[in-house]
Design a protein around this motif. Structure first.
Motif, PDB file in Angstrom:
ATOM      1  N   PHE A 148       0.886  -1.302   0.212  1.00 23.18           N
ATOM      2  CA  PHE A 148      -0.170  -0.205  -0.352  1.00 23.18           C
ATOM      3  C   PHE A 148       0.785   1.510   0.565  1.00 23.18           C
ATOM      4  O   PHE A 148       2.335   1.190   0.954  1.00 23.18           O
ATOM      5  N   PHE A 149       0.156   2.612  -0.328  1.00 24.44           N
ATOM      6  CA  PHE A 149       0.722   3.488  -0.512  1.00 24.44           C
ATOM      7  C   PHE A 149       0.134   4.472  -1.182  1.00 24.44           C
ATOM      8  O   PHE A 149      -1.216   4.408  -1.365  1.00 24.44           O
ATOM      9  N   ARG A 150       0.609   5.912  -0.986  1.00 26.50           N
ATOM     10  CA  ARG A 150      -0.118   6.711  -1.791  1.00 26.50           C
ATOM     11  C   ARG A 150       0.319   7.622  -3.106  1.00 26.50           C
ATOM     12  O   ARG A 150       1.792   7.364  -2.580  1.00 26.50           O
ATOM     13  N   THR A 151      -0.260   8.135  -3.264  1.00 28.20           N
ATOM     14  CA  THR A 151      -0.072   9.270  -4.537  1.00 28.20           C
ATOM     15  C   THR A 151      -0.285  10.657  -4.391  1.00 28.20           C
ATOM     16  O   THR A 151      -1.593  11.232  -3.977  1.00 28.20           O
ATOM     17  N   GLY A 152       0.032  11.558  -5.286  1.00 31.17           N
ATOM     18  CA  GLY A 152      -0.435  13.494  -5.401  1.00 31.17           C
ATOM     19  C   GLY A 152      -1.448  12.996  -6.064  1.00 31.17           C
ATOM     20  O   GLY A 152      -2.004  11.436  -6.803  1.00 31.17           O
ATOM     21  N   SER A 153      -2.119  13.688  -5.608  1.00 32.09           N
ATOM     22  CA  SER A 153      -3.181  13.902  -7.568  1.00 32.09           C
ATOM     23  C   SER A 153      -3.231  14.047  -8.581  1.00 32.09           C
ATOM     24  O   SER A 153      -4.214  13.863  -9.168  1.00 32.09           O
TER      25      SER A 153
END
Length: 167
Positions: A148-153
């Protein structure tokens, strides 16, 4: 539908293909198909999957949310992607999977994922993210699990180590 086609080709080769990378495998109609008709870990020596618009159409999804590979990456929980708010039928989020993968070839930050049981555990900081795993062509093919990870929009989407953090 391309990743299911690639999976079928890999299956026809008895899993001898070196790798299949599935970008948000389509769910409609494939959810009722047998495993040999959709991408799965037996289709190649290594199958990695990027989930970006997981869920059914009525959930604003278009793709499998359940793991389909040896390694399954879940950017932003693999459902609705940042910057895609208000979308219909998950189209914007679904298109992020190939955009993310394309960016892996040029990103200086990289998409770094934490091995984790689920998104909630990731957000609570309950995952060991000391050595995050890179998504893309350099993903170690000896791995198994969900990441799992986050990204920019907006592009560039990769956040590097900060995307692997729950903060």
């Amino acid at each position: 539908l391309g990743c299911h086609v690639a999976g079928n080709i890999g299956g026809a080769l008895d899993g001898k293909a070196a790798r299949v990378t599935a970008l948000d495998p389509a769910l409609p109609l494939f959810d009722i198909a047998p495993d040999d008709s959709r991408v799965d870990p037996s289709d190649a020596q290594f199958v990695d999957v990027v989930h970006a618009a997981g869920g059914y159409l009525w959930e604003n999804g278009l793709a499998f949310f359940t793991p389909r590979g040896d390694v399954d990456f879940y950017p932003n929980n693999g459902r609705s992607q940042p910057g895609c708010e208000g979308e219909s039928f998950g189209r914007c989020s679904h298109q992020r999977a190939p955009a993310f993968f394309e960016e892996t070839f040029s990103s200086t930050e990289g998409f770094l994922g934490c091995p984790c049981e689920d998104w909630e555990q990731f957000l609570e900081g309950n995952c060991n993210c000391d050595d995050p795993i890179i998504m893309g062509q350099n993903t170690p093919t000896t791995l198994n699990g969900t990441f799992f990870f986050r990204t920019g929009s907006t592009a560039p989407y990769a956040l590097g180590k900060s995307g692997a953090s729950s903060e």
